[in-house]
Design an enzyme around this catalytic site. Structure first.
Site, PDB file in Angstrom:
ATOM      1  N   GLY D 154       0.755  -1.150  -0.177  1.00 25.28           N
ATOM      2  CA  GLY D 154      -0.155  -0.070   0.011  1.00 25.28           C
ATOM      3  C   GLY D 154       0.922   1.171  -0.043  1.00 25.28           C
ATOM      4  CB  CYS D 155       0.284   4.764  -1.146  1.00 25.90           C
ATOM      5  SG  CYS D 155      -1.529   5.041  -0.412  1.00 25.90           S
ATOM      6  CE1 TYR D 156      -1.533   8.462   3.871  1.00 25.14           C
ATOM      7  CE2 TYR D 156      -3.124   7.040   3.521  1.00 25.14           C
ATOM      8  CZ  TYR D 156      -2.690   8.081   3.618  1.00 25.14           C
ATOM      9  OH  TYR D 156      -3.641   9.063   3.302  1.00 25.14           O
ATOM     10  CD  GLN D 317       5.033   6.426  -1.462  1.00 22.88           C
ATOM     11  OE1 GLN D 317       5.971   5.578  -1.600  1.00 22.88           O
ATOM     12  NE2 GLN D 317       3.683   6.013  -0.958  1.00 22.88           N
TER      13      GLN D 317
END
Lengths: 351, 351, 351, 351
Positions: D154-156, D317
């Site tokens: 996942g991104c987080y 990011q």
């Protein structure tokens, strides 16, 4: 001309603005170019990547003072400077065998009287100007290939000229009734610190500006006049859009009575069929600026409401790429005999 | 008519969209109005302030189902609904002695054939339509005062009609060559969940839309034709600006040869001198949408490049206020004999 | 003190920034205040509404030079100036019987050594400072009522102090482990022309700043220490959000073991039950900055994940209103015995 | 494994969202990959470039129905689908010898009970899950190289895990007191049409969300626990930033007393010295999300206010690149023995 094996040595004068950093982004990834020097008197010694952190890991150069920069060792020097700088240094560079591509206005207007009126300075080298080439590759490809000095077109002019070229070449529209309602992202104003460019002023806001006269007006008119072979009357109103990049021009023309049967869609597709950076979209398309964000693409769509005598040409580009740095690299590619898309084939960023 | 002592009892049908919440913002602070009912079938029972937290502490009402809402007890009912709703309920309300102000299109177009063509539905009450009034107070103040049903103008039409009225009333410009290049913030698309209205689609982007035909086109043309006394040909291109609120229209007209000596600035100032919500700015001004953000003001500036035969009229408004909810409240004020600025004198939010 | 019939005569020193224009927006609509003078050396003679077109029709004043401004005729003077200006003029105004409300930092920090360390200047009037009041009305209402000079709190401190007050007053949380992760819109940086505040720098971007030390840190710590009765250790990281207005602070505290059974929601609701401008939202709420846009409201929501020992306090306000100009007007209201909400009851603008 | 001469045949399931179009942008320019099939039941037959005009001239494929797509002919298939799709199709693909990279959550959590709790569905293939690899290359490079199925992080989690890894590996910080205050651009919510993702809701606004529990919380905790070798307690609060792309996580940790002398800067630089996509910035740096816009770079900066026991790790990011599609391509590169940066060396877009 650089051989295919030796990279082109590139210098950039004035790399602290947005066209400068965009040149650096494109050139640092260009397979046939090598950044050799970048100058800024004010930031001498500062690594370029300290100012523009997106370049960390891609550009190792530091800014050098103009007088120390090994510009004369370069094959080509880009001027990403305010108006008036390139014309003061062009002659010396030419004599050193260096090609010059100016992203400011010093070599855009052939008429020096017009230049002086709009830019409030005398032209420093009218003879160099006379031999320079207006770097709109799609119109002047051969001249660009043989040029010493190139005036890279303004952002608005790129959209309006390319948007009208097929019509004017064929003489299909009235020349006394052309309206270009143009909209630009805020990066077009550059990295200068002006109140009007502050986030809290420009965000969530929309306005027209320079309605009484914008410097790109005479540039557009000079070029359109050349294409049409006679003077062109243009109403040009630029607007400021709360977005960073992107430009959209909505151009309104009146079709001549004898041209009402023209298949304009076919005309545009044919005129630009071999142009890598011009995308004539299907009839009825609605181009968005984000469809060209960070790419050198320019897209055109035609509309003719009710099949009447008004033709609407919608043109989009990224003002910093096809409208500035990308077009400059495109000029470099032609100048050095490279394939025109070299280093310029990025896909636009969406979303 | 409400007496000065008793507040106007107000109902709102369909209060879950942006014009709805804007009505609530304005009416909750209106000194002579009292919110009596607000309906939403889908959100029945939900406190309005749960959906719109800016209303916490200002509006205590909850949404009620349309059939339960005490609409017939109101003095006036606003319809902040999709097209087609108001015309189904107007007759019953009129018969109950309730005034109706529709913020959708049901009572904007007098020509039902045109309505059916553009809105893809038959008109439910042509007779009520015939007696309704187009609620552009600056044009129809007296009729509004005596109306039972008011069609609140569309956002684009408000700018284009008010921008052209002084010219058309005097017959000073050519009627076959009018261009309105209009730009709107995203809130104009409402609170509907459509891909094109997503932040990641609309932000940092600019585009034209509905170039082949927009529902506001026939509305503008109908009204301009009334003012001019003859048909008007209009080219109208709307664009989407990455901002929440605000609308700017750049209107290009050709001055008739015999009218070239007109003092247009004086003409506009005189025409609108008594209008509280129309600000004719000094010649050469560049109005910004943020100068009217969240206010009912509409500002106009005139430009005539090179003193030629092209006149450019720039108009700004907040599309949700003067272009929708504010104008609706302005209509209510006139309808109930209040001073027109009552509850509408907010200073715009800048920055 | 002004009687209820005579309006308060108001002066503003330095009205060309964002807190200045926001003061003008609020005061021009304030029923008990009358703008008497506004100064700007640089813009002397310019009508205020020429700089801030949202004020057209609302403010007729022009900027006057500081020395000409009839400041000593005023009942109260607001300083919307850079740090260091108010302390140079406060004594003279006090002696003329004028109240002073400084929106900069000159009268925020009682400890002059701390002031000098962070603001790099000696304090010009420590004795005046000693008698001044920190203008957080919710904490110091009575002192504000009797003050001659008020230091209007900083924007970040307003959120963090009000967010923590109920906890510190009762001694419920550890004082060595408080984290305030704060986020502000760009208008907090003011109308100064700095590269980082440009639209093309701040838009579509997010960053932390001043992590190594921000001037609001000592201000928060001084106030929290007063409330807690002992020193408080605070980690404070401000961030810049690509929006014009709005501030959200996410505050993390560790509950003391003996306080784990506390009903924090009830505690906050009780503490602030009589505060017009503090909205303790229902448990689990997620306040948005737009819910307070252009209003003087501050909203607080509490979260306690997994019912553990970490309490999260989320606070939102409009940094230019409750965080600056609105709070200053609130102070003025208290100072002159007016109802605290006078002229400050606007509904927030949403969307 | 694909030989260096034959391009990798790539399939994409569900290419109509933002991770889908980003995969297409990256893969269409990847020197060793060839797009073979892209599926969407809903958009069957539509050319991909009609939906995403930035792909005009770069991607010729049309969407095909899932059952017709030649997915089993591919070397690798990316799932850019909602949670629950990949686990239904993974086994058949594996049996056909196709590698699977899932950009959703089906193969992120090893604990199926946790998966079922948070995603409200039973896991369809626990055995495949058991053999799958969590595709954070910087932690699991060798396992990724030999995997059949990869769960793309996942991104987080990508930011928080990479931000904490050097600390947890060495056991330098307290595990019961970690706070991750995270901020994401709106594209993280995908291209779904939800009210909260509308421009008029998300623009000029800031809020926390999912404070009571976010699906990325268990994912982060599972991975941190593995690195630390014991359970980790994490407070995680995500926020929504009005920008399209970009993610910044501000992580607060308490240094163990015995680790106070650690040179954290050196620790991070050493840990990540061979990582092409992790940039440990100089001490005191303030990373901006735009410095990684549209690139696969992740930047980390360390701060330690007052040299105390709180360490602040700031990580940025692009959520759609290193946080999704770019990381997936990075996984593909490792999976097929390519240099990790292949096709991922773009310079970030600034401004």
């Amino acid at each position: 001309m650089a051989s295919s094996s030796a990279p082109i040595k590139v210098g950039i004068v004035g790399g602290t603005g947005y066209t400068g950093v965009e040149l650096l982004r494109l050139l640092s990834a260009h397979p046939n170019a090598k950044l050799h020097a970048i100058t800024s008197r004010k930031e001498e010694g500062m690594p370029v990547a300290d100012m523009f952190p997106n370049l960390r890991g891609h550009v190792d150069l530091a800014f050098s003072a103009p007088e120390n920069a090994a510009l004369s060792e370069c094959d080509v020097v880009f001027f990403a400077t305010p108006h008036g700088v390139a014309m003061g240094q062009a002659r010396a560079l030419i004599e050193a065998g260096v090609k010059v591509i100016d992203l400011a206005a010093d070599f855009r207007l052939q008429d020096t009287a017009v230049f002086e009126k709009w830019y409030k300075m005398a032209h420093a080298c009218p003879d160099v100007l006379k031999d320079s080439v207006y770097g709109l590759v799609e119109l002047n490809r051969e001249k660009v290939a043989g040029a010493q000095v190139i005036g890279n077109p303004g952002c608005y002019p790129t959209t309006v000229i390319l948007g009208l070229t097929p019509l004017l070449e064929k003489g299909l529209v009235k020349l006394d009734n052309i309206i270009a309602d143009c909209k630009s992202g805020v990066s077009g104003a550059g990295r200068k610190t002006e109140v009007g460019s502050l986030f809290s002023e420009a965000s969530d806001n929309f306005k027209a500006y320079a309605v009484s006269g914008h410097r790109h007006h005479p540039e557009i008119v000079e070029q359109l006049g050349k294409i049409a072979g006679q003077p062109v009357d243009l109403t040009f109103v630029p607007h400021l859009v709360p977005m960073i990049r992107g430009m959209l021009s909505t151009i309104y023309v009146k079709i001549k009575p004898e041209a009402l049967d023209t298949d304009f869609q076919a005309l545009y597709e044919q005129r630009y069929q071999n142009e890598a950076f011009i995308d004539v979209m299907p009839a009825g398309s609605l181009p968005e600026t984000r469809s060209v964000r960070a790419s050198n693409q320019l897209r055109i769509a035609l509309h003719r409401p009710g099949n009447g005598d008004t033709l609407i040409v919608v043109v989009v580009q990224d003002n910093l790429v096809k409208g500035a740095a990308g077009q400059a690299v495109q000029n470099m590619n032609v100048l050095f005999g490279l394939a025109e898309q070299t280093g310029l084939n990025q896909v636009a960023i969406l979303p």
